[in-house]
Write an enzyme that holds these catalytic residues in place. Sequence first.
Site, PDB file in Angstrom:
ATOM      1  N   GLU A  25       0.820  -1.224   0.000  1.00 23.57           N
ATOM      2  CA  GLU A  25       0.000   0.000   0.000  1.00 23.57           C
ATOM      3  C   GLU A  25       0.852   1.272   0.000  1.00 23.57           C
ATOM      4  O   GLU A  25       2.047   1.228   0.329  1.00 23.57           O
ATOM      5  CB  GLU A  25      -0.925   0.002   1.215  1.00 23.57           C
ATOM      6  CG  GLU A  25      -0.163  -0.114   2.526  1.00 23.57           C
ATOM      7  CD  GLU A  25      -0.905   0.483   3.707  1.00 23.57           C
ATOM      8  OE1 GLU A  25      -1.329   1.645   3.615  1.00 23.57           O
ATOM      9  OE2 GLU A  25      -1.023  -0.210   4.731  1.00 23.57           O
ATOM     10  N   LYS A  87      -6.013  10.135   1.290  1.00 22.79           N
ATOM     11  CA  LYS A  87      -6.009   8.764   1.806  1.00 22.79           C
ATOM     12  C   LYS A  87      -7.209   8.079   1.155  1.00 22.79           C
ATOM     13  O   LYS A  87      -8.352   8.465   1.399  1.00 22.79           O
ATOM     14  CB  LYS A  87      -6.140   8.833   3.328  1.00 22.79           C
ATOM     15  CG  LYS A  87      -6.028   7.531   4.046  1.00 22.79           C
ATOM     16  CD  LYS A  87      -6.005   7.778   5.553  1.00 22.79           C
ATOM     17  CE  LYS A  87      -6.523   6.570   6.305  1.00 22.79           C
ATOM     18  NZ  LYS A  87      -6.645   6.810   7.733  1.00 22.79           N
ATOM     19  N   VAL A 107      -5.183  -0.101   3.026  1.00 21.62           N
ATOM     20  CA  VAL A 107      -5.276  -1.548   2.847  1.00 21.62           C
ATOM     21  C   VAL A 107      -6.541  -1.874   2.037  1.00 21.62           C
ATOM     22  O   VAL A 107      -6.504  -2.630   1.058  1.00 21.62           O
ATOM     23  CB  VAL A 107      -5.318  -2.277   4.214  1.00 21.62           C
ATOM     24  CG1 VAL A 107      -5.626  -3.751   4.044  1.00 21.62           C
ATOM     25  CG2 VAL A 107      -3.993  -2.088   4.946  1.00 21.62           C
ATOM     26  N   ASP A 139     -16.967   4.403  14.193  1.00 21.64           N
ATOM     27  CA  ASP A 139     -15.757   4.431  13.369  1.00 21.64           C
ATOM     28  C   ASP A 139     -15.197   3.014  13.248  1.00 21.64           C
ATOM     29  O   ASP A 139     -14.589   2.482  14.174  1.00 21.64           O
ATOM     30  CB  ASP A 139     -14.728   5.388  13.981  1.00 21.64           C
ATOM     31  CG  ASP A 139     -13.550   5.635  13.044  1.00 21.64           C
ATOM     32  OD1 ASP A 139     -13.456   4.959  11.996  1.00 21.64           O
ATOM     33  OD2 ASP A 139     -12.719   6.519  13.354  1.00 21.64           O
ATOM     34  N   SER A 141     -13.090   0.678  10.348  1.00 18.71           N
ATOM     35  CA  SER A 141     -12.374   0.807   9.073  1.00 18.71           C
ATOM     36  C   SER A 141     -13.007  -0.044   7.987  1.00 18.71           C
ATOM     37  O   SER A 141     -13.396  -1.195   8.211  1.00 18.71           O
ATOM     38  CB  SER A 141     -10.919   0.395   9.236  1.00 18.71           C
ATOM     39  OG  SER A 141     -10.271   0.452   7.995  1.00 18.71           O
ATOM     40  N   ASP A 143     -11.380  -1.306   5.781  1.00 20.74           N
ATOM     41  CA  ASP A 143     -10.441  -2.398   5.472  1.00 20.74           C
ATOM     42  C   ASP A 143     -11.115  -3.758   5.705  1.00 20.74           C
ATOM     43  O   ASP A 143     -10.905  -4.714   4.955  1.00 20.74           O
ATOM     44  CB  ASP A 143      -9.211  -2.338   6.396  1.00 20.74           C
ATOM     45  CG  ASP A 143      -8.248  -1.206   6.057  1.00 20.74           C
ATOM     46  OD1 ASP A 143      -8.479  -0.500   5.057  1.00 20.74           O
ATOM     47  OD2 ASP A 143      -7.266  -1.036   6.803  1.00 20.74           O
ATOM     48  N   LYS A 160      -4.088  -2.332  14.422  1.00 20.06           N
ATOM     49  CA  LYS A 160      -3.272  -1.409  15.216  1.00 20.06           C
ATOM     50  C   LYS A 160      -3.804  -1.342  16.642  1.00 20.06           C
ATOM     51  O   LYS A 160      -5.010  -1.311  16.854  1.00 20.06           O
ATOM     52  CB  LYS A 160      -3.304  -0.021  14.585  1.00 20.06           C
ATOM     53  CG  LYS A 160      -2.428   0.052  13.348  1.00 20.06           C
ATOM     54  CD  LYS A 160      -2.370   1.429  12.780  1.00 20.06           C
ATOM     55  CE  LYS A 160      -3.584   1.778  11.995  1.00 20.06           C
ATOM     56  NZ  LYS A 160      -3.662   1.363  10.640  1.00 20.06           N
TER      57      LYS A 160
END
Length: 302
Positions: A25, A87, A107, A139, A141, A143, A160
């Site tokens: 990425e 992004k 990602v 919130d 992601s 991904d 993360k």
Amino acid sequence: MTVYTQVSEEVATALAERRPVVALETTLVSHGFSGGRGLTVAVESERRVRAAGAVPATAGILDGAIHIGLSSAELERFSAAGLSARKVGARDLAACLAQGAIGSLTVGGTMAVCRQVGIKFMGTGGIGGVHRGFADTLDISSDLLQLARTEAVVVSSGPKSLLDVAATGELLETLAIPVLGWQTATLPRFYTAAGGPPVSATVSDSPEVARICAAHWQLNAGGGLLLARPPVGGIDIDPLIDEAVARVSREHRSGQAVTPAILALLDELSDGRSVEVNRRLIEDNAGLAGEVAVAYTQLTTA
Ligand code: PSU
Ligand code: MN
């Protein structure tokens, strides 16, 4: 019809010859590190993919096209743009292309692009997931959603640790995404190996991962897998993460700005230790993605 995707000659040839290709990425190049350090990480990650016997395909948006496989001059543009690059997740692809902006792929964005050209392997640092306090902010992601709908395996060191890792583990289960623990029974938490929820299967070597991928894609066509590799030299910085998350939420940041802001603050609070672990695990994961891609190619072309 406009063709948006430009695959480099090296990557196109490798795909045509069914040789192993690993996607990387560009968000971590522009947004993940400050001061141009993302470029060094990207170059070393590509080197690690090659050392494993695969072809790296770093992907990003430049001049109205999705580039898969970047020259060094192209890679430098993402590092130079830093936070001014967009992004780009899957939903942002079209606007970024039509508006001619520099777009760093997350990602999820990289997976959307992999789907178009049939790349099945990707290496990264940490995937996005369910943020702490998700019940208030929702919130989560994208991904995770892309992983659920892309026939690819993503090698990461888990979500993360600034996220709610347990909740992310639950959502991965709900989305029926296999979570393979690389020589571990629990999901790594990015900066540290310990403390995460159980994985769905522990794996011990690349041929085993390749066999699971092949079976999963035969039984669940179109779905992705997560291969979670514990960081080497991990550090326990949970108190610093708590502080960084609290500070960023007090600043009322939301959406895409949250993750880069927390990463930058953690760099400061940990005197650079968080960045060192981050760098190392991204490069190691790229190498492992290369190994898995090679093992899968050997299995399926045997
Ligand atoms: N892992 C890193 N550094 C990063 C990211 C992951 O070590 O910068 C990026 C990835 O591109 C990932 C994104 O897709 O953060 C997730 O952002 P969000 O939480 O806004 O979906
Ligand atoms: Mn988000």
